[in-house]
Design an enzyme around this catalytic site. Structure first.
Site, short mmCIF file in Angstrom:
data_model
loop_
_atom_site.label_atom_id
_atom_site.label_comp_id
_atom_site.label_asym_id
_atom_site.label_seq_id
_atom_site.Cartn_x
_atom_site.Cartn_y
_atom_site.Cartn_z
N ASP A 193 0.79 -1.23 0.00
CA ASP A 193 0.00 0.00 0.00
C ASP A 193 0.82 1.28 0.00
O ASP A 193 0.27 2.37 -0.09
CB ASP A 193 -0.98 0.00 1.18
CG ASP A 193 -0.28 -0.05 2.53
OD1 ASP A 193 0.97 -0.03 2.57
OD2 ASP A 193 -0.97 -0.11 3.56
N CYS A 195 -15.02 0.60 11.96
CA CYS A 195 -15.90 0.40 10.81
C CYS A 195 -15.91 -1.05 10.36
O CYS A 195 -16.86 -1.50 9.69
CB CYS A 195 -15.52 1.34 9.66
SG CYS A 195 -13.91 1.02 8.91
#
Length: 363
Positions: free
Chosen positions: A145, A256
């Protein structure tokens, strides 16, 4: 007559080669493997609009002209690129200390072990070597990433899942507790079918649960408000108005994901891919003890202690900043001695947040 595919890897038998590469990726330890075309990402305009609104905060590397150019076209990252091999690693929803236990530091699940970048690099290098054996002369380039690749966009096109309302990639059987990596190659391999079904429906649990309102409608994340950004990527002061909402989350945030119905039965891997190495330090199970451990360390000693772990990312001052906020939010009188010490720390960043925490404790 010589076999032309031996000289030109793009002419290799795509079907069998594709499945051999998929098998090699599995052998390298990846849980999912998909193939996407090296074409501009589907959500390129969304990404450009996200940058234009400044939602990336202090992550200036995301807005650099060369990085944007490579994110918008994988061929800029690897000239001649034809295919992205997209892979994932499950790290599983192992239980962590609940935020209600106010003395305990809450850390994102992926961080409790080796730095996932190192694990991905090792396994992607193994996959690259396998591809070189299968198709001599093929070129590859790995990315995790930190690289200029819109990984979730390509992962969706490779069939690995859909992008949820929390902007994370979700899979109906695996949930979202996995990391993504990519291997760019000049081999032309037939793409896998994209994942086209949006299975979030009318659910908005992730949006409603975010304590800092970082998740916006339209599958947009304002990183400037995200607890993961505030505790890892942000180099300066955490905005005072956001500090109470962070609670005792001192490194990253899984909220989340924790509330997502698709994670209610998410599997854990047989062996955690980011399992700590022998002798690797683990964070103490008490914020006071962790702050006391870090306070005497200078930057070099901190790097030596946390080398090879995700905790090295915010650095000594950033992690102590986060612990100070957590200790202030915990409301524990036992934190006062270490906070007083941190209030005189050589780092202005640490001093500011420790003094804020002392002010909170004093009421």
């Amino acid at each position: 007559m010589a076999d032309p595919s031996a000289a030109d890897p793009s002419m290799a038998d795509a079907g069998p080669l594709k499945e051999r590469i998929r098998a090699a990726a599995r052998a390298a330890g990846f849980d999912q493997v998909g193939f996407a075309p090296a074409a501009p990402p589907t959500h390129a305009e969304v990404y450009e609009a996200w940058l234009a609104k400044g939602y990336h905060g202090e992550m200036a590397y995301m807005a650099r002209e060369d990085a944007v150019r490579r994110r918008l076209d994988p061929r800029e990252a690897l000239p001649g690129c034809r295919t992205l091999v997209v892979v994932s690693l499950l790290y599983g929803p192992e239980p962590v200390a609940p935020p209600s236990k106010r003395r305990l530091p809450v850390v994102a699940r992926y961080a409790l072990g080796r730095d996932y970048h190192d694990v991905f690099e090792e396994r992607l290098d193994a996959l690259s070597a396998a591809i070189e054996n299968l198709a001599p002369g093929a070129r590859t380039k790995r990315y995790v990433d930190y690289g200029p690749v819109l990984e979730r966009d390509h992962a969706q096109r490779a069939g690995l899942g859909w992008i949820g309302k929390n902007t994370m990639l979700l899979h109906p059987d695996l949930g979202s507790y996995f990391m993504l990596g990519e291997l760019l190659t000049d081999l032309e391999i037939e793409p896998d079918p994209p994942f086209v079904h949006d299975r979030c429906g009318t659910c908005r649990r992730c949006i409603d649960a975010c304590p800092t309102d970082a998740i916006l409608d339209g599958r947009v994340l304002d990183a400037r408000l995200c607890i993961s950004y505030l505790t890892i990527e942000l180099r300066g002061s955490i905005p005072e108005a956001l500090r109470p909402a962070i609670g005792n989350r001192v490194f990253g945030c899984d909220i989340c994901q924790e509330v997502c119905p698709w994670n209610s039965e998410a599997p854990s891997p047989a062996r955690a891919p980011f399992e700590p190495q022998p002798g690797q330090p683990m964070p103490p199970e008490d914020m006071v003890a962790w702050a006391e451990e870090l306070a005497p360390l200078d930057a070099d000693a901190f790097r030596a202690r946390y080398r090879g772990t995700a905790f090295s990312r915010p650095g000594r001052d950033g992690l102590l900043r986060n612990l100070a906020v957590g200790l202030g939010n915990a409301g524990r009188p036992a934190a006062r001695p270490v906070l007083r010490r941190l209030a005189e720390d050589p780092s202005p960043l640490v001093r500011e947040h420790a003094r804020w925490a002392l002010g909170v404790l004093q009421g």
